[in-house]
Design a protein around this motif. Structure first.
Motif: not given
Lengths: 449, 351, 302
Positions: A281, A293, A177, A288, A291, A215, A285, A311
């Motif tokens: 995930c 992965s 993110n 939020e 953030w 994540c 994601l 992203f």
């Protein structure tokens, strides 16, 4: 009044019963057929009465199940094929294990209605072991305009005979993110990220936000072994089949280097608090809750498509030797007893055409084409970028196949990795418990056949 | 003294009672409310936090020049604008605004807006939300929903018929007769529910297919009935037990045959039990997918087509909610009607 | 005379045959559609990979690391959820049976959760229990959570997850118990209860001395059906926490059927677990029926 309603209900049920017992349908259809007449091919429409099942090609698929992918695959990929050939394709999404049950029932009773399957490479063996799939060599060997990536031949080709043709590959990518970019360690760059930097990054985010934001897919049971082993491969652990130590391994020096990074994230509370319940995930994601992965490129594509401005995507992190990744693929196979083998072969040819390969893999959200020539068609929009980054992973990766059949119980092997995850990584203090790793490795060796 | 307070006590008791009823209702309704609300939200809204209570009727946008083309931003509840998409591909932007943000827009309209951006710099505009967007999408990907719907209704109907007739008879026998092995027999009818059905789904389907029911979903009602017969036996027998035999005997005294007595007296009294059993049978048949997905190919049940649409709906939980709502509608309607029979008054009056 | 005795006896025999005739279709039905796969599973559970008789499959299940946790989790869920669900369902049934204004619509509302398909239930609780989900949103709107405050529903100990599972399961399952109890309540003559009041009973004594005893066979049915289903809980567990995070007995069967169906040990583990679950359920059901007095000779009807 009541008697009346009771009668009504009984009448309704009776009607349902009667309609239900109606004979199997045959319908009159106008079929477009390609007829060869005196050397030239013409398209004719013929009106005839047929039993419904015999006129369509059935493709069962465990891939392209997200609704957006389904729509794209049917409308943009299958429809032109239907117009081109006059074959109707019935495309049905089925989960992997349900697809196997479906074919089991069909084979056991002789009602072979599924002509073609699109399955995950980890499951190719389910079908080839049973001997249900037909050989594809005759067709594949005639192709001179396309070369299939050989990475998945280990599962697709059995004893020199090809039963599956991969059409989409999947590797690990990093997705962040943009809010996380503020915490990116000095000198780190999403395109050349190392696991050390990834770990530092995760810890920095957790410290700054007071909440872990990393994540991982399928913790604990399904995927942690793959996620972790990718990082171990990145630190130089040889792939399966090499002399020991090789994947899967828990205590080799290369593996320990990888553990150190994950333990660092765990000690810094870098993982999402609910990590043990996370299966996929994508949702996290998008919400939020997470953030950062490292996850499969198609899932990364899905998240990225939800908001491209929010992203940033990069290749999977590197260790000290390479990018590590355990690649997956989905491939097409044709059921040997199918009545529509020829139509199925036509579809196979169509879906592996380089331009279709790119269109399909791109349009469905960023899978990786497996036909080398497809890459000539790559442009430079954001999805092309994802594919390009996935290619970097595939080109530079120290990969491995899954030696599932070497072990008595692959589930137990996965469990060993999960045990270490919860004991040393998630709830540890960041130090390596070599005794624990050695003990688990002994347990792992005991599971070998 | 006491008599003056009595109405007051009565009224406060009544208030307490309704307060209690209302609080239970709230507990049941709150999750349902969010489920319904979710099914109307756009994908973007359904992943925002805190989750909006109700879908917004329109969205405010900002369009300006971006790095790749035109940058689209969406106004948030706090008044700030959040960037959404940066592209020069107007088709992509139109698709994005429809699928992700539930605000359909045509390409010419977008081109008009971008022309204004070229002149004026930043443009603000408002679009109406299409609240039914998730439902449209659901039906777009759910092919042959109509025929599958009918098929599933037939299966559910058949399941009710089979389980109520076979199970009801046995239930009556267990309630009214004393015979050797009764307890053992009654208990063993429950075995079908004690044995984990999931473990034998595949072999049962193979049996059905061998009987000629391959891709004939109506055959599924034979499998679905197994569990609901057992339920029906136990529910109806406990209900029959509660109906005094003397009532039937009284009817017979007035010249009715035993069968007539059963039909006129016992059967109506047993309706609540039969309705409860029918409810179980309907829901079991309507929602089942494990066997149905193996048995059917060209003639799927409704639960199967919904499964195929939504099994991969990660990242689109609003769509899953909409699909779930569509699938729940027949069950809810069935519930609405069956409730009258479950709660009939003593003496056979329905309300 | 002899003839009369004969017809009398014949009628008696006929009367004895009737119940068997009424039960017979059920037995035929089970034999035709159900018995064979069950026997196959039973045989499978005693068969080794080489096709020999073995007890090894059961030993494997009992020594499985997940067996004891699964047994423990299942027992906890069963004890708490059956008790909780039964009492709430009984309360609701008694409430609705009072037929207050609006009780019809109240009944309808309470029944809706049982009508929801798994896909809706999944979407509902997954979006609810996730950290940025609707439950935390609602708590924020109500001011219970401060801005930015969060409850991590799915993090933490197994006990917390078990409690969540019991509550969620109750939300969906209570209506199905309630409708059985409510159906039973319909058959209790108002006059009987009124008689109780006439003789000076208050609501609770009438409930305890008259209503509940008359409802006993319905209660047995409702509890036994729920007990059997509760021991076999798995879907909601998988939907919310996935496989193996919080093992329960039937989840293990599904795991070996669906997650790892091709392991060498999978058929053995699946069939072993299946038979063990069946035995556990049977014992629990029998024990309940024994305790609740279902096997005692029924007293004469009122």
């Amino acid at each position: 009044m009541k008697k009346f309603s009771v009668l009504m209900i009984i009448a309704l049920l009776g009607a349902a019963l009667l309609t239900a017992c109606a004979p199997a349908e045959t319908v009159t259809v106008i079929e477009t057929v390609i007829v060869e007449k005196e050397g030239e091919t013409i398209i004719e429409t013929v009106e005839k009465e047929v039993e419904v099942p015999s006129k369509t090609l059935v493709l069962d698929s465990e891939m392209f199940s997200p609704p957006a992918e389904q729509i794209f695959f049917i409308d943009e990929i299958l429809k032109p094929f239907e117009e081109e050939t006059g074959i109707t394709v019935t495309f049905q999404i089925v989960k992997g294990e349900d697809m196997f049950d479906r074919l089991t029932a069909q084979q056991a009773t002789g009602h072979v209605t599924t002509d073609m399957i699109l399955a995950f490479n980890g499951r190719f063996a389910w079908y080839t072991d049973e001997g249900w799939m037909g050989s594809l060599d005759e067709t594949v060997n005639t192709w001179d305009d396309r070369s299939i990536l050989p990475a998945f031949d280990g599962q697709a080709v059995v004893d020199g005979t090809r039963y599956f043709v991969p059409i989409s590959a999947d590797v690990y990518l990093t997705i962040a993110n943009n809010k996380a970019l503020d915490y990116l360690p000095v000198g780190a760059d999403m395109d050349n990220l190392t696991y050390e930097q990834y770990a530092d990054w995760a810890v920095a985010i957790a410290a700054g936000e007071n909440e872990g934001k990393v994540c991982m897919t399928g913790i604990p049971m399904k995927m942690w072994i793959y996620q972790f082993s990718s990082s171990a491969l990145a630190y130089g652990l040889p792939g399966a089949g090499n002399p020991e130590p090789a994947f899967p391994n828990l205590n080799a020096p290369q593996t320990v280097k990888a553990w150190e990074q994950w333990a660092k994230i765990g000690a810094g509370d870098g993982f999402m608090p609910t990590i043990l319940s996370v299966d996929n995930c994508v949702d996290f994601l998008m919400r939020e809750e997470a953030w950062l992965s490292v996850t499969h490129n198609a899932r990364v594509g899905q998240v990225y498509a939800s908001n491209e401005t929010q992203f940033t995507v990069g290749p999977a992190p590197m260790g000290d030797t390479a990018i590590g990744s355990i690649a997956g693929a989905h491939g097409l196979g044709i059921v040997e007893d199918s009545a529509n083998v020829e139509a199925a072969l036509l579809l196979l040819e169509y879906l592996t055409r380089p331009e279709i390969q790119l269109k399909m893999n791109k349009g469905t959200g960023g899978f990786l084409p497996v036909v080398a020539e497809a890459l000539d068609y790559l442009g430079d929009d954001p999805t092309d970028e994802i594919i390009r980054k996935a290619l970097i992973v595939l080109d530079n990766a120290n990969g491995s196949f899954l030696p599932v059949s070497d072990f008595q119980d692959w589930g137990a092997v996965k469990q060993l990795f999960d045990d270490v995850f919860s004991e040393m990584v998630l709830n540890g203090d960041g130090t390596i418990d070599q005794a624990l790793l050695d003990a688990k490795q002994v347990a792992l060796e005991a599971l070998r056949k | 003294m006491a008599s003056t307070f009595k109405p007051l006590i009565k009224a406060s008791r009544r208030t307490m009672f309704y307060l209690f009823v209302v609080s239970i209702t709230v507990m049941i309704i709150t999750p349902l409310f969010f489920l319904i609300s979710l099914s109307f939200l756009s994908t973007d809204a359904s992943y925002s936090y805190p989750l909006p209570l109700l879908p917004s009727l329109s969205e405010n946008y900002e369009l300006t020049t971006g790095e790749r083309g035109y940058l689209l931003s969406l106004e948030q509840r706090n008044g700030e604008y959040k960037t959404m998409l940066d592209t020069d591909d107007m088709e992509k932007m139109a698709v994005y605004m429809k699928t992700r943000l539930s605000t359909p827009i045509s390409i010419p309209e977008l081109e008009e807006l971008t022309a204004r951006v070229d002149h004026e710099g930043t443009v603000y505009f408002k679009r109406r939300s299409d609240l039914l967007n998730n439902y449209y999408t659901f039906f777009q990907i759910t092919r042959d929903a109509g025929p599958a719907f009918i098929r599933s209704l037939q299966i559910a109907g058949m399941t009710i018929l089979i389980s109520l007739s076979i199970g009801g008879l046995a239930g009556y026998a267990f309630a009214r007769y004393t015979f050797i092995g009764k307890n053992l027999l009654k208990f063993s009818t429950l075995f079908v529910r004690m044995f984990p059905a999931i473990a034998i789904a595949l072999p049962m389907v193979i049996i059905l297919a061998k009987m000629g029911f391959y891709d004939q979903p109506i055959g599924l009602s034979l499998v679905y009935s197994i569990g609901s017969i057992a339920l029906t036996i136990w529910i109806t027998s406990s209900i029959f037990m509660g109906i005094p035999e003397s009532l039937e005997e009284a009817a017979q005294v007035f010249g009715a045959t035993k069968f007539q007595a059963f039909l006129r007296v016992t059967f109506p009294l047993a309706l609540p039990g039969l309705a409860a059993a029918a409810m179980y049978a309907f829901l079991g048949a309507w929602n089942e997918t494990v066997s149905a997905i193996i048995l059917t190919q060209f003639n799927p049940t409704f639960s199967v087509v919904v499964y195929q649409s939504l099994v991969g709906a990660t990242g689109q939980v609003n769509l899953a909610a909409a699909g779930g709502m569509v699938m729940a509608i027949p069950s809810v309607i069935f519930t609405f009607f069956i409730r009258r029979y479950i709660r009939q008054m003593w003496g056979g009056m329905t309300i | 005379m002899a003839l009369a005795i004969n017809t009398e006896r014949r009628r008696k025999i006929g009367k004895q045959i009737v119940p068997y005739l009424l039960v017979l279709p059920v037995l035929f039905y089970y034999i035709a559609f159900w018995a064979r796969p069950v026997v196959q599973q039973l045989v499978q559970s005693f068969t080794s990979l080489e096709g020999q008789f073995t007890l090894n499959n059961y030993i494997m299940v009992f020594t499985d690391l997940n067996f004891l946790p699964a047994l423990r989790n299942t027992s906890i869920i069963v004890v708490f959820s059956v008790t909780l669900e039964f009492f709430i369902a009984l309360l609701l049934a008694l409430l609705i049976n009072r037929k207050f204004p609006g009780s019809g619509i109240f009944l309808f509302l309470t029944m809706i959760p049982m009508a929801l398909p798994a896909v809706a239930v999944g979407a509902l609780w997954k979006t609810g229990l996730t950290t940025n989900g609707w439950i935390n949103s609602l708590l924020t709107y109500l001011g219970i959570l401060t801005e930015g405050g969060k409850i991590y529903w799915l993090a933490g100990s197994i006990w917390k997850l078990l409690a969540l599972m019991i509550i969620i399961d109750a939300w969906q399952v209570i209506p199905s118990i309630m409708i059985i109890l409510l159906a039973g309540l319909q058959n209790i003559p108002k006059e009987t209860e009124e008689a109780g009041y006439v003789f000076g009973g208050n609501y609770f004594t009438v409930l305890r001395k008259i209503t509940l005893p008359l409802l006993s066979s319905t209660i047995q049915t409702a509890v036994i059906l729920r007990l059997i289903a509760a021991i076999q809980i798995w879907l909601i567990v998988i939907v919310i926490v996935g496989f193996s995070r919080m093992p329960v007995l039937v989840e293990r069967i599904v795991y070996y059927h669906e997650e790892v169906p091709r392991l060498t040990i999978s058929p053995a583990m699946a069939s072993g677990y299946t038979i063990i679950v069946t035995i556990i359920v049977s014992i629990a059901a029998l024990a309940y029926l024994w305790v609740s007095g279902a096997f005692r000779r029924k007293r004469k009807e009122v």
